[in-house]
Structures are given as structure tokens and as C-alpha cells.
Design a protein around this motif. Structure first.
Motif, PDB file in Angstrom:
ATOM      1  N   GLU A 172       8.619  12.678  11.601  1.00 59.21           N
ATOM      2  CA  GLU A 172       9.996  12.749  11.107  1.00 59.21           C
ATOM      3  C   GLU A 172      10.907  13.439  12.125  1.00 59.21           C
ATOM      4  O   GLU A 172      12.026  12.977  12.383  1.00 59.21           O
ATOM      5  CB  GLU A 172      10.047  13.499   9.775  1.00 59.21           C
ATOM      6  CG  GLU A 172       9.486  12.728   8.588  1.00 59.21           C
ATOM      7  CD  GLU A 172      10.469  11.717   8.011  1.00 59.21           C
ATOM      8  OE1 GLU A 172      11.545  11.505   8.610  1.00 59.21           O
ATOM      9  OE2 GLU A 172      10.156  11.140   6.948  1.00 59.21           O
ATOM     10  N   ARG A 230      17.532  25.770   9.053  1.00 62.98           N
ATOM     11  CA  ARG A 230      17.492  24.956   7.839  1.00 62.98           C
ATOM     12  C   ARG A 230      18.852  24.847   7.160  1.00 62.98           C
ATOM     13  O   ARG A 230      19.139  23.842   6.507  1.00 62.98           O
ATOM     14  CB  ARG A 230      16.461  25.529   6.870  1.00 62.98           C
ATOM     15  CG  ARG A 230      15.032  25.308   7.334  1.00 62.98           C
ATOM     16  CD  ARG A 230      14.029  26.145   6.571  1.00 62.98           C
ATOM     17  NE  ARG A 230      12.670  25.744   6.911  1.00 62.98           N
ATOM     18  CZ  ARG A 230      12.045  26.138   8.022  1.00 62.98           C
ATOM     19  NH1 ARG A 230      12.690  26.931   8.882  1.00 62.98           N
ATOM     20  NH2 ARG A 230      10.819  25.726   8.272  1.00 62.98           N
ATOM     21  N   HIS A 281      20.854  22.409   9.478  1.00 62.24           N
ATOM     22  CA  HIS A 281      20.121  21.183   9.786  1.00 62.24           C
ATOM     23  C   HIS A 281      20.166  20.861  11.282  1.00 62.24           C
ATOM     24  O   HIS A 281      20.437  19.735  11.691  1.00 62.24           O
ATOM     25  CB  HIS A 281      20.675  19.990   9.000  1.00 62.24           C
ATOM     26  CG  HIS A 281      20.385  20.058   7.532  1.00 62.24           C
ATOM     27  ND1 HIS A 281      20.529  18.969   6.692  1.00 62.24           N
ATOM     28  CD2 HIS A 281      19.982  21.077   6.745  1.00 62.24           C
ATOM     29  CE1 HIS A 281      20.221  19.320   5.459  1.00 62.24           C
ATOM     30  NE2 HIS A 281      19.886  20.605   5.482  1.00 62.24           N
ATOM     31  N   LEU A 327      17.801  15.182   6.060  1.00 61.89           N
ATOM     32  CA  LEU A 327      17.025  15.732   4.950  1.00 61.89           C
ATOM     33  C   LEU A 327      15.552  15.314   4.963  1.00 61.89           C
ATOM     34  O   LEU A 327      14.683  16.147   4.675  1.00 61.89           O
ATOM     35  CB  LEU A 327      17.668  15.334   3.621  1.00 61.89           C
ATOM     36  CG  LEU A 327      18.864  16.181   3.174  1.00 61.89           C
ATOM     37  CD1 LEU A 327      19.482  15.583   1.919  1.00 61.89           C
ATOM     38  CD2 LEU A 327      18.419  17.624   2.926  1.00 61.89           C
ATOM     39  N   PRO A 328      15.207  14.054   5.278  1.00 56.49           N
ATOM     40  CA  PRO A 328      13.779  13.706   5.293  1.00 56.49           C
ATOM     41  C   PRO A 328      12.982  14.568   6.273  1.00 56.49           C
ATOM     42  O   PRO A 328      11.878  15.012   5.948  1.00 56.49           O
ATOM     43  CB  PRO A 328      13.784  12.229   5.704  1.00 56.49           C
ATOM     44  CG  PRO A 328      15.109  11.722   5.249  1.00 56.49           C
ATOM     45  CD  PRO A 328      16.056  12.853   5.474  1.00 56.49           C
ATOM     46  N   ARG A 384      12.685  18.159   4.807  1.00 54.09           N
ATOM     47  CA  ARG A 384      11.684  18.245   3.735  1.00 54.09           C
ATOM     48  C   ARG A 384      10.272  18.206   4.305  1.00 54.09           C
ATOM     49  O   ARG A 384       9.395  18.949   3.856  1.00 54.09           O
ATOM     50  CB  ARG A 384      11.900  17.106   2.754  1.00 54.09           C
ATOM     51  CG  ARG A 384      13.208  17.197   1.963  1.00 54.09           C
ATOM     52  CD  ARG A 384      13.371  16.007   1.051  1.00 54.09           C
ATOM     53  NE  ARG A 384      14.667  16.018   0.355  1.00 54.09           N
ATOM     54  CZ  ARG A 384      15.493  14.996   0.307  1.00 54.09           C
ATOM     55  NH1 ARG A 384      15.164  13.840   0.893  1.00 54.09           N
ATOM     56  NH2 ARG A 384      16.646  15.082  -0.335  1.00 54.09           N
ATOM     57  N   ASP A 436       9.540  21.530   5.970  1.00 54.57           N
ATOM     58  CA  ASP A 436       9.351  22.573   4.957  1.00 54.57           C
ATOM     59  C   ASP A 436       7.980  22.443   4.280  1.00 54.57           C
ATOM     60  O   ASP A 436       7.309  23.461   4.028  1.00 54.57           O
ATOM     61  CB  ASP A 436      10.458  22.502   3.907  1.00 54.57           C
ATOM     62  CG  ASP A 436      11.742  23.169   4.375  1.00 54.57           C
ATOM     63  OD1 ASP A 436      11.688  23.892   5.386  1.00 54.57           O
ATOM     64  OD2 ASP A 436      12.795  22.966   3.736  1.00 54.57           O
ATOM     65  N   ARG A 437       7.563  21.219   3.970  1.00 50.96           N
ATOM     66  CA  ARG A 437       6.240  21.036   3.354  1.00 50.96           C
ATOM     67  C   ARG A 437       5.146  21.520   4.282  1.00 50.96           C
ATOM     68  O   ARG A 437       4.181  22.167   3.841  1.00 50.96           O
ATOM     69  CB  ARG A 437       6.038  19.557   2.990  1.00 50.96           C
ATOM     70  CG  ARG A 437       6.792  19.106   1.752  1.00 50.96           C
ATOM     71  CD  ARG A 437       6.304  17.757   1.248  1.00 50.96           C
ATOM     72  NE  ARG A 437       6.554  16.692   2.214  1.00 50.96           N
ATOM     73  CZ  ARG A 437       7.656  15.954   2.238  1.00 50.96           C
ATOM     74  NH1 ARG A 437       8.613  16.168   1.354  1.00 50.96           N
ATOM     75  NH2 ARG A 437       7.803  14.997   3.133  1.00 50.96           N
TER      76      ARG A 437
END
Length: 294
Positions: free
Chosen positions: A137, A159, A162, A180-181, A184, A187-188
């Protein structure tokens, strides 16, 4: 007059500490200079423009690519200027040497549907899967070089805004936005994956290997190749292919060339312009396939 080992050692210091070139470029230039010195029998005396042109002509006759010849020409010009300043050469013959131009082949890129299929493929929740998804990503979202990605630390990711802070070629810092993808996925990885791989001495690296050390470029390349193999019809490419794809898709979406140049960290706009040619070639291909009178 210094011997070959001293010449190479001093030139390496110049490249690393004065020119601040990347380790990859330093290794390449030292290899090129070693080849020139071997051609000269280890002697600097008598190194003039005729000798340089003759050596490069031999390289061409031996079948070296235009890209390699262009790099060797750049190396020679850098070295002769350095040697002249050191007093090893009475003058600088490299000033008379023309700049070889490397052929610019249009890079292979994913189309937007292929990129979406690669990134939206179902992934698991193990640390490796979370890390690999975050890497894919972020590479596609930002177009950063693989070395820049590997050098990222956790604190380089802003964060709230961005953006990711990247240290590029020549130690030039730039801020690159992402969506955003990518946020995310990162973050995961940081919440559910990275803590399980942290070891004593891990340090601040954003992306880790399974043993807790900073990830290396070879591992990232294997990740990209493996993920692309999962999508039918996707060209086989490494991280730089994702960089090409990101730039091409930005221009196709209406981004201006200067913004893409800044995002990619190109010193010259001419380097970025290749992506306009990629977009035009893709348009031509679509036209030839779809138009009844193409």
C-alpha cells in the motif's frame, strides 16, 4: 604518483563524504574506475582524452549497454576532475568527453484495475501478511524508492497529516502524501504485527524482518514479485514498477508534472517526463485496440 589501491581508496572517500553519493553508485563508480585502471596497467600517467575515448570505444565494442556506458562516462568525468584537483593529472581530460545518453525504455506499469486487484487481494492477520500489505500500500500510495521505504522509521509517518517523511538521494528530505488505505494498512501492521516481531535492539525501523531487524531491499523485492504473481495478467516487476505505476496513474488522474516530480524526489523535471510518454503510449494502445479505423 599513487598506486591503484590508493587511487581507489581516495576516490571512494571523495564519492562518499564529499559527493555524498549512494552506496550503490559508489560501488558502481569504483568498479568502473578499477576497470579503467586495469586497462591502463595501473598507470595514471598519460591519461588523456584519446585514451578515455579509446577505452569507452572498446567497452562499446564489447557489447556493454548504453546505460552502462553512460555511467562509465559519468564516472570518468568525476574521476578526472578529482584527480586534477589532487595534482595527479596535469589537466582534466574529462572536460572534453561528451556525455553519453542512456536509452530510455518506457517502464512497464500496472493498469489501475491491476493495481486495485493486487492491493485488494484477501490477506490474513499474521505479522508477515500485515507487513506485506502495508508495504504494498505504501509503495503504491507514495511512489517511494525501495531504499527509501526500508529506511523509514515509525516516527516518519505523520498520521494526522497523512504524509511520510522520506530521506531521498543526496540526503534530500521530502514529505510525500498518502491516502486512507495506506494509513489503515500501516496502522494494522504497527498495532497488530510489528509488536510481535520486536526484539531487544530492534530500534525505530517501521518495517521489520521476522528476526526484528530493519527490513532489507531484497525482502521487499520478493514481497512485490510474489504479490504480483497472484494477479492474472499483471506484469512481473519489482518495487520500482510500483513507483512507475503510481506516477503514471497520478498523471492519468490529472496531477501536474511538477507535483509528481516533487513527490518522486526527482532532481530534474526531464526524469519525470518519461511518465507522460507512458501515458501517451497507453492511450495509443487503447486507441489501436478500440477504434474501428485505427
Amino acid at each position: 604518483m599513487p598506486d591503484v589501491d590508493e587511487v581507489l581508496a581516495e576516490f571512494e572517500k571523495h564519492l562518499r563524504f564529499e559527493r555524498d553519493l549512494s552506496p550503490h553508485t559508489v560501488r558502481a563508480y569504483l568498479s568502473d574506475l578499477a576497470a579503467l585502471m586495469a586497462h591502463r596497467g595501473g598507470e595514471l600517467g598519460g591519461l588523456d582524452i584519446a585514451v578515455l575515448r579509446g577505452w569507452l570505444a572498446e567497452q562499446h565494442a564489447a557489447g556493454l549497454s548504453r546505460a552502462t556506458l553512460a555511467r562509465r562516462t559519468a564516472c570518468v568525468r568525476t574521476f578526472t576532475a578529482f584527480a586534477h584537483r589532487r595534482g595527479w593529472l596535469a589537466d582534466d581530460p574529462g572536460l572534453l568527453l561528451g556525455s553519453a545518453k542512456a536509452a530510455r525504455a518506457l517502464p512497464a506499469v500496472l493498469d489501475q484495475e491491476q493495481a486495485q486487484a493486487v492491493l485488494d487481494a484477501p490477506q490474513g492477520s499474521e505479522p508477515k501478511e500485515l507487513r506485506d500489505q502495508a508495504i504494498m500500500e505504501l509503495l503504491y500510495a507514495t511512489g517511494v524508492r525501495v531504499g527509501e521505504l526500508c529506511a523509514l522509521d515509525v516516527d516518519d509517518v505523520d498520521r494526522d497529516r497523512h504524509v511520510v517523511r522520506v530521506l531521498g538521494k543526496g540526503r534530500k528530505e521530502r514529505s510525500v502524501p498518502f491516502g486512507l488505505p495506506a494509513l489503515r494498512a500501516v496502522d494494522r501492521w504497527c498495532v497488530h504485527g510489528r509488536p510481535r516481531w520486536i526484539r531487544e535492539g530492534t530500534g525505530p525501523a517501521l518495517f521489520l524482518g521476522a528476526r526484528g531487524g530493519r527490513i532489507d531491499a531484497g525482502t521487499v523485492r520478493r514481497i512485490v514479485h510474489a504479490r504480483l504473481r497472484q494477479v492474472d495478467g499483471a506484469p512481473d516487476m519489482g518495487p520500482h514498477g510500483l513507483r512507475h505505476s503510481a506516477a503514471t496513474h497520478l498523471l492519468e488522474g490529472g496531477a501536474d508534472l511538477r507535483s509528481v516530480q516533487e513527490m518522486l524526489g526527482h532532481a530534474s523535471l526531464n526524469t519525470t517526463q518519461i511518465y507522460t510518454h507512458v501515458s501517451i503510449e497507453r492511450l495509443r494502445a487503447a486507441y489501436r485496440q478500440a477504434h474501428p479505423r485505427a
